[in-house]
Write a protein that holds these residues in place. Structure first.
Motif, mmCIF file in Angstrom:
data_model
loop_
_atom_site.group_PDB
_atom_site.id
_atom_site.type_symbol
_atom_site.label_atom_id
_atom_site.label_comp_id
_atom_site.label_asym_id
_atom_site.label_seq_id
_atom_site.Cartn_x
_atom_site.Cartn_y
_atom_site.Cartn_z
ATOM 1 N N ALA A 114 15.448 -6.337 19.522
ATOM 2 C CA ALA A 114 15.230 -7.221 18.370
ATOM 3 C C ALA A 114 16.542 -7.836 17.900
ATOM 4 O O ALA A 114 16.605 -9.019 17.549
ATOM 5 C CB ALA A 114 14.571 -6.444 17.238
ATOM 6 N N GLY A 115 17.607 -7.029 17.906
ATOM 7 C CA GLY A 115 18.905 -7.537 17.479
ATOM 8 C C GLY A 115 19.416 -8.649 18.375
ATOM 9 O O GLY A 115 19.949 -9.658 17.897
ATOM 10 N N VAL A 137 22.663 -10.257 11.711
ATOM 11 C CA VAL A 137 21.391 -9.725 12.224
ATOM 12 C C VAL A 137 20.848 -8.651 11.281
ATOM 13 O O VAL A 137 19.652 -8.638 10.955
ATOM 14 C CB VAL A 137 21.577 -9.157 13.648
ATOM 15 C CG1 VAL A 137 20.354 -8.335 14.066
ATOM 16 C CG2 VAL A 137 21.804 -10.288 14.641
ATOM 17 N N LYS A 138 21.709 -7.749 10.834
ATOM 18 C CA LYS A 138 21.280 -6.696 9.904
ATOM 19 C C LYS A 138 20.744 -7.299 8.606
ATOM 20 O O LYS A 138 19.727 -6.851 8.071
ATOM 21 C CB LYS A 138 22.447 -5.755 9.600
ATOM 22 C CG LYS A 138 22.895 -4.905 10.774
ATOM 23 C CD LYS A 138 24.069 -4.022 10.384
ATOM 24 C CE LYS A 138 24.572 -3.213 11.579
ATOM 25 N NZ LYS A 138 25.752 -2.371 11.207
ATOM 26 N N GLY A 145 12.142 -7.697 5.713
ATOM 27 C CA GLY A 145 11.458 -6.441 5.416
ATOM 28 C C GLY A 145 11.564 -5.368 6.473
ATOM 29 O O GLY A 145 10.726 -4.452 6.507
ATOM 30 N N LEU A 146 12.583 -5.433 7.336
ATOM 31 C CA LEU A 146 12.792 -4.407 8.363
ATOM 32 C C LEU A 146 14.135 -3.719 8.123
ATOM 33 O O LEU A 146 15.018 -4.264 7.452
ATOM 34 C CB LEU A 146 12.761 -5.028 9.760
ATOM 35 C CG LEU A 146 11.428 -5.657 10.196
ATOM 36 C CD1 LEU A 146 11.579 -6.353 11.543
ATOM 37 C CD2 LEU A 146 10.323 -4.607 10.277
ATOM 38 N N ASP A 147 14.286 -2.523 8.690
ATOM 39 C CA ASP A 147 15.533 -1.772 8.538
ATOM 40 C C ASP A 147 16.515 -2.122 9.646
ATOM 41 O O ASP A 147 16.126 -2.590 10.716
ATOM 42 C CB ASP A 147 15.246 -0.268 8.561
ATOM 43 C CG ASP A 147 14.437 0.186 7.350
ATOM 44 O OD1 ASP A 147 14.729 -0.313 6.245
ATOM 45 O OD2 ASP A 147 13.509 0.998 7.518
ATOM 46 N N ALA A 148 17.790 -1.842 9.400
ATOM 47 C CA ALA A 148 18.848 -2.183 10.357
ATOM 48 C C ALA A 148 18.670 -1.487 11.692
ATOM 49 O O ALA A 148 19.002 -2.052 12.743
ATOM 50 C CB ALA A 148 20.211 -1.845 9.751
ATOM 51 N N PHE A 149 18.132 -0.252 11.688
ATOM 52 C CA PHE A 149 17.996 0.475 12.957
ATOM 53 C C PHE A 149 16.983 -0.178 13.897
ATOM 54 O O PHE A 149 16.965 0.097 15.099
ATOM 55 C CB PHE A 149 17.623 1.947 12.709
ATOM 56 C CG PHE A 149 16.232 2.175 12.186
ATOM 57 C CD1 PHE A 149 15.135 2.229 13.041
ATOM 58 C CD2 PHE A 149 16.021 2.336 10.821
ATOM 59 C CE1 PHE A 149 13.852 2.452 12.551
ATOM 60 C CE2 PHE A 149 14.739 2.551 10.328
ATOM 61 C CZ PHE A 149 13.649 2.609 11.190
ATOM 62 N N HIS A 150 16.136 -1.072 13.359
ATOM 63 C CA HIS A 150 15.170 -1.770 14.207
ATOM 64 C C HIS A 150 15.858 -2.707 15.192
ATOM 65 O O HIS A 150 15.236 -3.141 16.165
ATOM 66 C CB HIS A 150 14.185 -2.581 13.350
ATOM 67 C CG HIS A 150 13.167 -1.727 12.663
ATOM 68 N ND1 HIS A 150 13.006 -1.716 11.300
ATOM 69 C CD2 HIS A 150 12.250 -0.857 13.153
ATOM 70 C CE1 HIS A 150 12.043 -0.879 10.966
ATOM 71 N NE2 HIS A 150 11.569 -0.337 12.067
ATOM 72 N N ARG A 165 7.671 -10.691 12.045
ATOM 73 C CA ARG A 165 8.824 -10.688 11.154
ATOM 74 C C ARG A 165 10.117 -10.938 11.935
ATOM 75 O O ARG A 165 11.024 -11.626 11.456
ATOM 76 C CB ARG A 165 8.911 -9.361 10.400
ATOM 77 C CG ARG A 165 7.824 -9.183 9.337
ATOM 78 C CD ARG A 165 7.845 -7.775 8.753
ATOM 79 N NE ARG A 165 6.713 -7.565 7.874
ATOM 80 C CZ ARG A 165 6.725 -7.745 6.548
ATOM 81 N NH1 ARG A 165 7.839 -8.151 5.974
ATOM 82 N NH2 ARG A 165 5.653 -7.532 5.823
ATOM 83 N N ILE A 166 10.192 -10.398 13.150
ATOM 84 C CA ILE A 166 11.358 -10.643 14.001
ATOM 85 C C ILE A 166 11.413 -12.119 14.388
ATOM 86 O O ILE A 166 12.477 -12.745 14.400
ATOM 87 C CB ILE A 166 11.305 -9.745 15.258
ATOM 88 C CG1 ILE A 166 11.461 -8.276 14.860
ATOM 89 C CG2 ILE A 166 12.394 -10.137 16.262
ATOM 90 C CD1 ILE A 166 11.144 -7.298 15.974
#
Length: 325
Positions: A114-115, A137-138, A145-150, A165-166
């Motif tokens: 995703a990143g 990106v973070k 609405g997503l977390d950085a680890f995603h 969302r991505i």
């Protein structure tokens, strides 16, 4: 009160796809996917485009962004004709124009995280250093609405709503002014649809975005749009502000579409307008009004003369001979 400022002007846009046959692949016909469509989008607004499957609404959006090359017509974005831009000029302009696709799984590269997917537009346009892009990106993940680890996960590890969302984060990466959303919630569960729609509205306010929102669900379009255009067989048949269109539809096709929208009150009864026949082939559209083969109010003039798409008061446009009576 200041007049709204137009950011996108589409004039007489056409997109015909050739039909080829025979041993040598000669052109034997053409599919008129978009046939002389004109409309404007004001800065900061959401213009919804609705219609049956195959009416040309998605092709209109793709042609505006030059993902499909137009057959003819003009697409003016902030005074620049996108149709005439070449090579590097058009590549730079793509920073201002982004798209959110219908299928969030098919539109994401399964081999990239995703990143990496969100960072790619930043790399293409040479925005920021490697470290700055990672931080961006973070931030984009947080905004949608997503977390950085995603950032380290692959598309197949997300749900449909998360994948969309991505896709939205990728579109936002280059800070565009106009986003074409091509049925962005049609592949999602109803409960997730509302979350994504609310996200799009929040992002529009936060980043001063303009949307061209393409959908076939009339209730979704009413929720998010400021104005709504109705397409049939590659042509725009009606365009008005949201309340004007839903409360006073002028074109028989729009009236039939709205009669099919479910009413949440079981005590309320709505007269259903059932259209006869099938949608004609876009490779051989009927002469005159494209809707005359199914229209319950058809007149002789409808079979011969194409109605003019013009205003009938208060910014309400329609193309119908009945309105001339």
């Amino acid at each position: 009160m200041a007049q709204p400022q137009s950011i996108l002007d589409v004039r007489n846009l056409k997109k015909y796809f050739p039909i080829r046959g025979g041993v040598f692949g000669r052109k034997v016909g053409e599919v008129k996917a978009v046939d002389n469509v004109s409309f404007s989008v004001n800065k900061g607004e959401t213009l919804g485009i609705v219609g049956e499957s195959g009416c040309g609404k998605s092709t209109t959006g793709r042609t505006i962004l030059r993902l499909e090359e137009p057959t003819s017509g003009e697409v003016q974005f902030e005074g620049k004709n996108l149709v005439r831009l070449k090579g590097e000029e058009m590549r730079r302009m793509r920073r201002e124009l982004q798209m959110v696709f219908q299928d969030p799984f098919a539109s994401l590269n399964p081999r990239k995280t995703a990143g990496e997917i969100i960072e790619e537009p930043l790399q293409v346009h040479g925005i920021g250093s490697a470290k700055e892009r990672k931080e961006q990106v973070k931030e984009l993940l947080r905004v949608v609405g997503l977390d950085a680890f995603h950032a380290g996960r692959y598309p197949h590890q997300f749900s449909g709503g998360q994948r969309q969302r991505i896709g939205i984060a990728r579109a936002l990466a280059v800070k565009p002014k106009l986003i074409v959303a091509d049925e962005p919630v049609s592949a999602l569960d109803v409960s997730i649809q509302s979350q994504v729609l609310n996200l799009l509205e929040d992002l529009q306010e936060k980043f001063d975005l303009t949307y061209l929102f393409i959908a076939h669900d009339l209730s979704v379009v009413r929720h998010i749009s400021d104005r709504v255009g109705v397409m049939y067989l590659g042509r725009m048949v009606e365009l008005a502000d949201r309340d004007g269109l839903y409360e006073n539809p002028l074109h028989p096709y729009t009236q039939a579409l709205l009669s099919a929208v479910p009413v949440p009150d079981p005590e309320t009864k709505r007269e259903r307008i059932i259209l006869s026949g099938d949608v004609p082939s876009p490779s051989n559209p009927p002469k005159g009004c494209a809707f005359h083969t199914r229209c319950p109010h058809v007149m002789d003039v409808c079979r011969e003369v194409r109605p003019e798409f013009k205003e009938h008061g208060d910014g309400h446009f329609a193309a119908c001979h009945l309105l001339e009576k």
